[in-house]
Design a protein around this motif. Sequence first.
Motif, PDB file in Angstrom:
ATOM      1  N   UNK A  46       5.979  10.798 -11.753  1.00  0.00           N
ATOM      2  CA  UNK A  46       6.875   9.703 -12.125  1.00  0.00           C
ATOM      3  C   UNK A  46       6.115   8.393 -12.324  1.00  0.00           C
ATOM      4  N   UNK A  47       5.136   8.135 -11.459  1.00  0.00           N
ATOM      5  CA  UNK A  47       4.411   6.865 -11.490  1.00  0.00           C
ATOM      6  C   UNK A  47       2.909   7.124 -11.390  1.00  0.00           C
ATOM      7  N   UNK A  48       2.302   7.720 -12.409  1.00  0.00           N
ATOM      8  CA  UNK A  48       0.864   7.990 -12.356  1.00  0.00           C
ATOM      9  C   UNK A  48       0.058   6.696 -12.447  1.00  0.00           C
ATOM     10  N   UNK A  49      -1.130   6.705 -11.824  1.00  0.00           N
ATOM     11  CA  UNK A  49      -2.030   5.569 -11.964  1.00  0.00           C
ATOM     12  C   UNK A  49      -2.539   5.514 -13.396  1.00  0.00           C
ATOM     13  N   UNK A  50      -2.355   4.376 -14.042  1.00  0.00           N
ATOM     14  CA  UNK A  50      -2.758   4.259 -15.432  1.00  0.00           C
ATOM     15  C   UNK A  50      -3.084   2.805 -15.753  1.00  0.00           C
ATOM     16  N   UNK A 108     -11.150  -8.191 -18.286  1.00  0.00           N
ATOM     17  CA  UNK A 108      -9.870  -8.833 -18.588  1.00  0.00           C
ATOM     18  C   UNK A 108      -9.466  -9.776 -17.445  1.00  0.00           C
ATOM     19  N   UNK A 109      -9.183 -11.032 -17.760  1.00  0.00           N
ATOM     20  CA  UNK A 109      -8.965 -12.039 -16.729  1.00  0.00           C
ATOM     21  C   UNK A 109      -7.693 -11.826 -15.926  1.00  0.00           C
ATOM     22  N   UNK A 110      -6.611 -11.417 -16.579  1.00  0.00           N
ATOM     23  CA  UNK A 110      -5.303 -11.421 -15.925  1.00  0.00           C
ATOM     24  C   UNK A 110      -4.821 -10.031 -15.527  1.00  0.00           C
ATOM     25  N   UNK A 111      -5.737  -9.097 -15.403  1.00  0.00           N
ATOM     26  CA  UNK A 111      -5.350  -7.753 -14.973  1.00  0.00           C
ATOM     27  C   UNK A 111      -4.870  -7.788 -13.521  1.00  0.00           C
ATOM     28  N   UNK A 112      -3.740  -7.120 -13.268  1.00  0.00           N
ATOM     29  CA  UNK A 112      -3.187  -7.061 -11.915  1.00  0.00           C
ATOM     30  C   UNK A 112      -3.357  -5.668 -11.312  1.00  0.00           C
ATOM     31  N   UNK A 113      -3.414  -5.625  -9.992  1.00  0.00           N
ATOM     32  CA  UNK A 113      -3.469  -4.361  -9.264  1.00  0.00           C
ATOM     33  C   UNK A 113      -2.050  -3.903  -8.953  1.00  0.00           C
ATOM     34  N   UNK A 114      -1.725  -2.711  -9.388  1.00  0.00           N
ATOM     35  CA  UNK A 114      -0.431  -2.119  -9.066  1.00  0.00           C
ATOM     36  C   UNK A 114      -0.657  -0.702  -8.561  1.00  0.00           C
ATOM     37  N   UNK A 115       0.146  -0.203  -7.627  1.00  0.00           N
ATOM     38  CA  UNK A 115       1.291  -0.878  -7.010  1.00  0.00           C
ATOM     39  C   UNK A 115       0.872  -1.873  -5.935  1.00  0.00           C
ATOM     40  N   UNK A 116       1.800  -2.731  -5.561  1.00  0.00           N
ATOM     41  CA  UNK A 116       1.545  -3.662  -4.465  1.00  0.00           C
ATOM     42  C   UNK A 116       2.851  -3.906  -3.714  1.00  0.00           C
ATOM     43  N   UNK A 117       2.711  -4.314  -2.460  1.00  0.00           N
ATOM     44  CA  UNK A 117       3.870  -4.601  -1.606  1.00  0.00           C
ATOM     45  C   UNK A 117       3.861  -6.091  -1.285  1.00  0.00           C
ATOM     46  N   UNK A 118       4.948  -6.802  -1.558  1.00  0.00           N
ATOM     47  CA  UNK A 118       4.997  -8.238  -1.256  1.00  0.00           C
ATOM     48  C   UNK A 118       4.809  -8.504   0.229  1.00  0.00           C
ATOM     49  N   UNK A 145       5.351  -9.304   3.850  1.00  0.00           N
ATOM     50  CA  UNK A 145       6.536  -9.169   4.696  1.00  0.00           C
ATOM     51  C   UNK A 145       7.499  -8.090   4.234  1.00  0.00           C
ATOM     52  N   UNK A 146       7.196  -7.439   3.102  1.00  0.00           N
ATOM     53  CA  UNK A 146       8.093  -6.419   2.583  1.00  0.00           C
ATOM     54  C   UNK A 146       7.772  -5.047   3.142  1.00  0.00           C
ATOM     55  N   UNK A 147       8.652  -4.109   2.888  1.00  0.00           N
ATOM     56  CA  UNK A 147       8.435  -2.731   3.303  1.00  0.00           C
ATOM     57  C   UNK A 147       7.986  -1.933   2.088  1.00  0.00           C
ATOM     58  N   UNK A 148       7.632  -0.668   2.298  1.00  0.00           N
ATOM     59  CA  UNK A 148       7.216   0.174   1.186  1.00  0.00           C
ATOM     60  C   UNK A 148       8.338   0.362   0.167  1.00  0.00           C
ATOM     61  N   UNK A 149       9.570   0.142   0.600  1.00  0.00           N
ATOM     62  CA  UNK A 149      10.689   0.245  -0.338  1.00  0.00           C
ATOM     63  C   UNK A 149      10.717  -0.926  -1.315  1.00  0.00           C
ATOM     64  N   UNK A 150       9.956  -1.978  -1.013  1.00  0.00           N
ATOM     65  CA  UNK A 150       9.864  -3.134  -1.916  1.00  0.00           C
ATOM     66  C   UNK A 150       8.646  -3.055  -2.830  1.00  0.00           C
ATOM     67  N   UNK A 151       8.010  -1.904  -2.889  1.00  0.00           N
ATOM     68  CA  UNK A 151       6.783  -1.755  -3.666  1.00  0.00           C
ATOM     69  C   UNK A 151       7.012  -2.078  -5.146  1.00  0.00           C
ATOM     70  N   UNK A 152       6.086  -2.868  -5.706  1.00  0.00           N
ATOM     71  CA  UNK A 152       6.110  -3.188  -7.134  1.00  0.00           C
ATOM     72  C   UNK A 152       5.190  -2.205  -7.844  1.00  0.00           C
ATOM     73  N   UNK A 153       5.744  -1.468  -8.799  1.00  0.00           N
ATOM     74  CA  UNK A 153       4.992  -0.407  -9.454  1.00  0.00           C
ATOM     75  C   UNK A 153       4.467  -0.809 -10.828  1.00  0.00           C
ATOM     76  N   UNK A 154       5.132  -1.727 -11.483  1.00  0.00           N
ATOM     77  CA  UNK A 154       4.793  -2.063 -12.858  1.00  0.00           C
ATOM     78  C   UNK A 154       4.171  -3.436 -12.943  1.00  0.00           C
ATOM     79  N   UNK A 155       3.237  -3.574 -13.869  1.00  0.00           N
ATOM     80  CA  UNK A 155       2.559  -4.845 -14.070  1.00  0.00           C
ATOM     81  C   UNK A 155       3.368  -5.731 -14.992  1.00  0.00           C
ATOM     82  N   UNK A 156       3.473  -7.006 -14.618  1.00  0.00           N
ATOM     83  CA  UNK A 156       4.150  -7.972 -15.471  1.00  0.00           C
ATOM     84  C   UNK A 156       3.149  -8.598 -16.416  1.00  0.00           C
ATOM     85  N   UNK A 157       3.496  -8.651 -17.678  1.00  0.00           N
ATOM     86  CA  UNK A 157       2.597  -9.223 -18.674  1.00  0.00           C
ATOM     87  C   UNK A 157       2.575 -10.751 -18.536  1.00  0.00           C
TER      88      UNK A 157
END
Length: 266
Positions: free
Chosen positions: A54-58, A239-249, A251-263
């Motif tokens: 569902x969410x492969x590293x890419x 690339x200057x603005x490349x982000x690492x995903x997934x990440x957890x904000x 104070x958040x839990x794993x249920x708050x994980x961000x999977x997609x990169x925002x452009x």
Amino acid sequence: VDIDPASISKLVKADFPIVGDVKNVVKEMLESVSLINPSKYESWRDTIKNFDSLHPLTYHEDTDRLKPQWVIQRVGELLGDSANISTDVGQHQMWTAQFYPFSRPRQFISSGGLGTMGFGFPAAMGVKVASPDKVSINFTGDGSILMNCQELMTAVEKKIPVINIILNNNYLGMVRQWQTLFYNKRHSETDLSVQPDFVKLAEAFGGIGYRVHTKEEFDAALKDAVEKNIVTFIEVVIERLENVMPMVPSGGSLFNMMLLERKEKK
């Protein structure tokens, strides 16, 4: 497992809390390992495989600059099992954990979640001394490498051939990512556009340096660094603005994980 009962369920709820010295607890656990039925966990393994599908590293190579993920994968393709990998702390640390094809125990040396910038270079030196038959690679950033760049002198004096691959995005990348996503792009002291010439810095200490912008240049630099077998800086303009995903904000839990990169706009 924690020796301090106050730490049990402090951050993550423990379904099976155990208070005790971890060495003693694990010894007792080992006695029960033979009683575990592996088939009991087949459904969980199926769930994990589903997550991967569902969410492969890419990542997307849609810019004129190299992607850091490609650099890490490429080192794995060229050196693979013949290299030991160390990291500093930051985005490159996460990308390395995600994209290098590790194949054996103790191949990945990193300071973990409580580590500090500057760990990677001296760690890679120790790794090379302990395992001289393997190539010692340190993946680092343009911020992290400046924390302990003076160890170039130690590496030259003691003849410790560590290859430092500097993924240079002219930012404190991880902090910049947090400031972008959670602080409305209020970037404070994270832009590292003013920085030393890393090639000249390596050469000033008696090592060798490369600055690469293309895949062909990177392949040639890595091959040359391995052959010359002295301490090296390979500065890769990424690339200057490349982000690492997934990440957890924070104070958040794993249920708050961000999977997609925002452009982002450059």
